[in-house]
Each structure stands twice: as structure tokens, then as C-alpha cells.
Design an enzyme around this catalytic site. Structure first.
Site, PDB file in Angstrom:
ATOM      1  N   LYS A  39       0.852  -1.192   0.000  1.00 23.40           N
ATOM      2  CA  LYS A  39       0.000   0.000   0.000  1.00 23.40           C
ATOM      3  C   LYS A  39       0.884   1.235   0.000  1.00 23.40           C
ATOM      4  O   LYS A  39       1.826   1.323   0.783  1.00 23.40           O
ATOM      5  CB  LYS A  39      -0.872  -0.011   1.270  1.00 23.40           C
ATOM      6  N   LYS A  50       4.620   2.250   8.394  1.00 21.38           N
ATOM      7  CA  LYS A  50       3.429   3.056   8.716  1.00 21.38           C
ATOM      8  C   LYS A  50       2.192   2.160   8.849  1.00 21.38           C
ATOM      9  O   LYS A  50       1.419   2.288   9.797  1.00 21.38           O
ATOM     10  CB  LYS A  50       3.210   4.092   7.611  1.00 21.38           C
ATOM     11  N   LYS A  76       5.304   2.033  -2.900  1.00 23.76           N
ATOM     12  CA  LYS A  76       5.311   3.440  -3.315  1.00 23.76           C
ATOM     13  C   LYS A  76       5.638   3.510  -4.790  1.00 23.76           C
ATOM     14  O   LYS A  76       6.290   2.613  -5.329  1.00 23.76           O
ATOM     15  CB  LYS A  76       6.381   4.216  -2.542  1.00 23.76           C
ATOM     16  N   THR A 135      -5.164  12.912   6.173  1.00 27.24           N
ATOM     17  CA  THR A 135      -3.792  12.990   6.701  1.00 27.24           C
ATOM     18  C   THR A 135      -3.735  14.073   7.780  1.00 27.24           C
ATOM     19  O   THR A 135      -3.217  13.860   8.878  1.00 27.24           O
ATOM     20  CB  THR A 135      -2.798  13.308   5.560  1.00 27.24           C
ATOM     21  N   ASN A 166      -2.170  19.587   0.383  1.00 27.93           N
ATOM     22  CA  ASN A 166      -3.335  18.970   1.034  1.00 27.93           C
ATOM     23  C   ASN A 166      -3.150  18.849   2.559  1.00 27.93           C
ATOM     24  O   ASN A 166      -4.010  19.285   3.334  1.00 27.93           O
ATOM     25  CB  ASN A 166      -3.597  17.603   0.388  1.00 27.93           C
ATOM     26  N   SER A 197      -7.485   5.431   3.630  1.00 25.47           N
ATOM     27  CA  SER A 197      -7.353   4.612   2.407  1.00 25.47           C
ATOM     28  C   SER A 197      -7.788   3.171   2.703  1.00 25.47           C
ATOM     29  O   SER A 197      -8.429   2.520   1.874  1.00 25.47           O
ATOM     30  CB  SER A 197      -5.903   4.590   1.926  1.00 25.47           C
TER      31      SER A 197
HETATM   32  N1  GLU Z   1       0.731   8.998   0.233  1.00 28.24           N
HETATM   33  C1  GLU Z   1       0.155   8.839   1.517  1.00 28.24           C
HETATM   34  C2  GLU Z   1       1.218   8.429   2.515  1.00 28.24           C
HETATM   35  O1  GLU Z   1       2.389   8.639   2.311  1.00 28.24           O
HETATM   36  C3  GLU Z   1      -1.055   7.925   1.508  1.00 28.24           C
HETATM   37  C4  GLU Z   1      -0.777   6.516   1.087  1.00 28.24           C
HETATM   38  C5  GLU Z   1      -2.046   5.684   0.935  1.00 28.24           C
HETATM   39  O2  GLU Z   1      -3.133   6.159   1.214  1.00 28.24           O
HETATM   40  O3  GLU Z   1      -1.877   4.530   0.504  1.00 28.24           O
HETATM   41  O4  GLU Z   1       0.913   7.950   3.570  1.00 28.24           O
END
Ligand code: GLU
Length: 428
Positions: free
Chosen positions: A71, A95, A107, A191, A224, A356
Site C-alpha cells: 500500500k 506506517k 510506493k 492525513t 493537502n 485509504s
Molecule cells: N501517500 C500517503 C502516505 O504517504 C497515503 C498513502 C495511501 O493512502 O496509501 O501515507
């Protein structure tokens, strides 16, 4: 961003070694976590509006998928490097484990300054990227989302293109989609809201009370995460005295009028004119913003902004990392020695990926939640994991950063170990 003298992935791994001392993990688990399971580099040919052909380079990293599908977001940025994508995917792995979500980490990134492209070119690039990596992603394989310079509209193009490739609608393959296309209510400011829930927990621990003494906050970045965090903190009685964008920063000793700023005309990610931000607002540099005398500094843009160069000049008592990787490993030690409390990215900004996860769950169920349900569940996750990390850090007398990694390792360790280690064979 990674610079030649600062390899962001190598730095990311240093925190693994530090945290391993505080979690019961098999050495083989640590070995496996030192490299990504899969790393793809793709070329994306895009027909430009003027008829020429440009080839862009994109990456997708599936770092680990032991606890669930990989993810993590996709960023569009001119400074994207393989090392950065690997570091970001490594952070996503930790995370998701910190947040207790059934996901691994991944990523993606494309080397591009999207603001130099027309909307139609951006759409062709987004669709081209997804066609190139479609075979490697999927609802139960690897699930992308927005990140720096990507948004709901780009996720909508990507999800649509994925459906074209596989020949069926599969909304759970990408999160952060517009609500009309199967996105979740509350994903857009998740976030920032997750970070705000942590701020409310911190208030209690630190005895902050805005009614007695208004606490001062500086926010670096007006995308954002930064914009929404400034809005929530301002509405809650905090004095947001400084905010910045990629061109510079604004400062107001009495607190910026964030509500007016959000109403004023401004480009996404960029600040409005100082005259629209409250009387007495003046321009300062980005470097000055980071060094303001505030109670809390919120880096909400890119990596490596607090380094050994400026760490000793940071005056904030608390740093809440809404960006990924804003503090370097060298700066960590310097801040800790000076008693600055750092709430690490993998905890502080986990609200985004948590919602998410809610979106992915709703897509799988085909049953959608109200905004209140999303918010309440997000609060539950943020509070639960914040106190777990806080208590663990206290127990070992360590900072929240290494506490968060150790907490993640307590979840990653048993998962990886249940797939087999040498210890098991030694018993035979
Ligand atoms: N890009 C965001 C992060 O770094 C969200 C990642 C997601 O929702 O999968 O946490």
C-alpha cells in the site's frame, strides 16, 4: 529529496537498526526488511500536445506484502529517484504496521514536474504509468494512492485505465479516488485530521490549554496536508503564526487568518497574497519559518528539511511530521539531545493511509460509510496507536521515532517469522 551526500534509503535503514534493540525480532526478519521485495522501473511514452513524443521514467516498489497487499502513494516530482521511492515504500511498510492496518508497504513515482504539463498531458501520463505497472498492482496485490502532486482526479484516471486493462471495474485497486467513483468520504483531509487527533492527545500529555495560553504553530507546506492541518488547528484556537509554500513563507505574530486565506484565491499548494492573510502579515523565508519560536512545527511538504545544518536552530518544542521523512537521521539525535519531541511521520501522517484502508474496505464490501463513521473510526485508530507508541517510548526511555519503529516491528516480526526462520529448522 535525496541529494548525493544524503542517500535517503540508506538513512531509512539506520532507523531499523536502532529500533531492533527494543523489539523482539529475529535477525532474519531484519535481514528481509533491508531490501524491497520488488522494484520496477518503467518507461512511459507520452504524446505531447505539440505532437512530439516524450518518454518519462516511472517506478513502483512493492517493499513488503507479508501483512497484506502492498500500500502506498504515487508521486509526480522532478526529483524522484529510485532511492527515494524505496525509502518511501519502506516507510509505508512501517506506517501500515504502526497503524495496525492489514497492509504491507509500497510506493511509486514518476520523474516529472506536472505543473509544466497541460491537463491532457497529465492525463496521458497518468494512464500510461498505470498501463506500464498494471500487471504488478491489484486490489489484493499492491494498492496505489495519491502522494506529492497527485490527487483524486489523477487517481480517477488511473483507476479507470486499470479497469480498461483488466476488463472489469475494480475500485479497490486504487484509493484516494473521488467520492463519485467509489472514494471514501473524509479521505481528502484524512492525513491532516489524523495529525490533528494526535495534537489533541498531545495537549493532554503536555498540559496545553489554548484558553489559558494560545499555543503557536508553524506549518511548512500548503498542499493537502499542510492546508487542512492549518485549518483544523486554527479553528480549534491555535495561533498558526507561519505557513510556507515552495516559493517562501508568511508570518504573523498574532496568528494568520487561516479561514480568510482558504477563502482567498490561491493556486493549489501556493499561498495567497500576504494582504489577504490578516493585518500585519509579512513575508519571511522558508528557512526562517522552520526556525520560528513556536510550540509546534509541522513539516508538511517533502523529505530532508530538518538536517544537521539547521537542527540546532529549531526552537519548536514539538515537531509533528505530516510529510514523509522531513527530519534526517543525523538531525534526529541533535533534536533529541535538546529535548525536542518528534512525532514521527509513520505515526503522525498515518491518517491518510488509514482512511485509504477504510476506502479499500468499503470498495470490497460495496457498502459505504457516512463521514461521521469515517471520522470516528479514524480517531479510534490514531488515539490507540499514539498511546501505544507513547507508552512504549516511555517504557524504554527513547524518543517517539524509535518507539514507533519498535511498535511496528512488534507487528511485522511475528508476521514475517510465521513464514519461516532458521530457528524452526534448527529444532528439527
Ligand atoms: N501517500 C500517503 C502516505 O504517504 C497515503 C498513502 C495511501 O493512502 O496509501 O501515507
Amino acid at each position: 529529496m535525496s541529494t548525493p551526500h544524503n542517500d535517503v534509503f540508506a538513512d531509512a535503514l539506520k532507523r531499523l537498526d536502532l529500533a531492533a534493540q527494543y523489539a523482539k525480532v529475529d535477525p532474519e526478519t531484519l535481514l528481509r526488511l533491508r531490501q524491497p521485495k520488488q522494484f520496477l522501473e518503467v518507461s512511459i511514452p507520452v504524446r505531447m500536445d505539440n505532437g512530439s513524443l516524450r518518454i518519462f521514467t516511472g517506478y513502483r516498489c512493492k517493499y513488503d506484502d507479508t501483512r497484506g497487499p502492498a500500500k502506498g502513494g504515487i508521486r509526480f516530482h522532478q526529483d524522484v529517484t529510485p532511492s527515494e521511492v524505496k525509502a518511501l515504500a519502506f516507510w509505508m511498510t512501517f506506517k501500515c504496521a504502526v497503524a495496525g492496518l492489514p497492509f504491507g508497504g509500497g510506493k511509486g513515482g514518476v520523474i516529472v514536474n506536472p505543473f509544466e504539463l497541460s491537463m491532457a498531458e497529465r492525463e496521458r501520463l497518468s494512464r500510461g504509468y498505470i498501463r506500464a505497472i498494471a500487471w504488478a498492482i491489484g486490489t489484493d496485490v499492491d494498492v496505489p494512492a495519491p502522494d506529492v502532486n497527485t490527487n483524486g482526479l489523477i487517481m480517477a484516471w488511473m483507476a479507470d485505465e486499470y479497469s480498461n486493462v483488466v476488463g472489469r471495474r475494480e475500485p479497490g485497486v486504487i484509493t484516494g479516488k473521488p467520492v463519485a467513483m467509489g472514494g471514501s468520504l473524509g479521505r481528502d483531509d484524512a492525513t491532516a485530521r489524523g495529525g490533528f487527533f494526535i495534537l489533541k492527545e498531545l495537549e493532554v500529555k503536555l498540559g496545553w490549554d489554548n484558553k489559558k495560553q494560545a499555543r503557536r504553530i508553524a506549518v511548512q507546506g500548503f498542499g493537502n496536508a499542510g492546508e487542512n492541518f492549518a485549518r483544523l488547528a486554527h479553528a480549534d484556537g491555535y495561533q498558526v503564526v507561519g505557513v510556507s509554500d515552495s516559493n517562501g513563507a508568511l508570518y504573523n505574530a498574532a496568528g494568520l487568518d487561516i479561514a480568510a486565506m482558504l477563502k482567498a484565491e490561491h493556486k493549489p499548494g501556493l499561498l495567497p497574497d500576504p494582504s489577504l492573510c490578516g493585518a500585519g502579515t509579512k513575508k519571511i523565508t522558508n528557512a526562517e519559518l522552520l526556525e520560528l519560536d513556536v510550540d509546534m512545527l509541522v513539516p508538511a511538504a517533502v523529505e530532508n528539511v530538518i538536517t544537521e545544518e539547521n537542527a540546532n536552530r529549531i526552537k519548536a518544542k514539538v515537531i509533528l511530521e505530516l510529510a514523509n521523512g522531513p527530519v534526517t537521521v543525523q538531525a534526529d539525535g541533535m533534536l533529541e539531545r535538546r529535548g525536542v519531541m518528534v512525532i514521527p511521520d509513520i505515526l503522525a501522517n498515518s491518517g491518510g493511509v488509514t482512511v485509504s484502508y477504510f476506502e479499500w474496505t468499503q470498495n470490497k464490501m460495496g457498502f459505504y460509510w457516512t463521514a461521521e463513521e469515517v471520522r470516528e473510526r479514524l480517531a479510534l485508530y490514531m488515539r490507540r496507536e499514539f498511546s501505544a507508541v507513547f507508552d512504549l517510548a516511555k517504557k524504554h526511555g527513547i524518543g517517539m521515532r524509535i518507539g514507533a519503529y519498535a511498535h511496528a516491528l512488534e507487528r511485522l516480526g511475528p508476521a514475517l517469522e510465521s513464514t519461516g526462520t532458521a530457528k524452526r529448522y534448527a529444532k528439527e
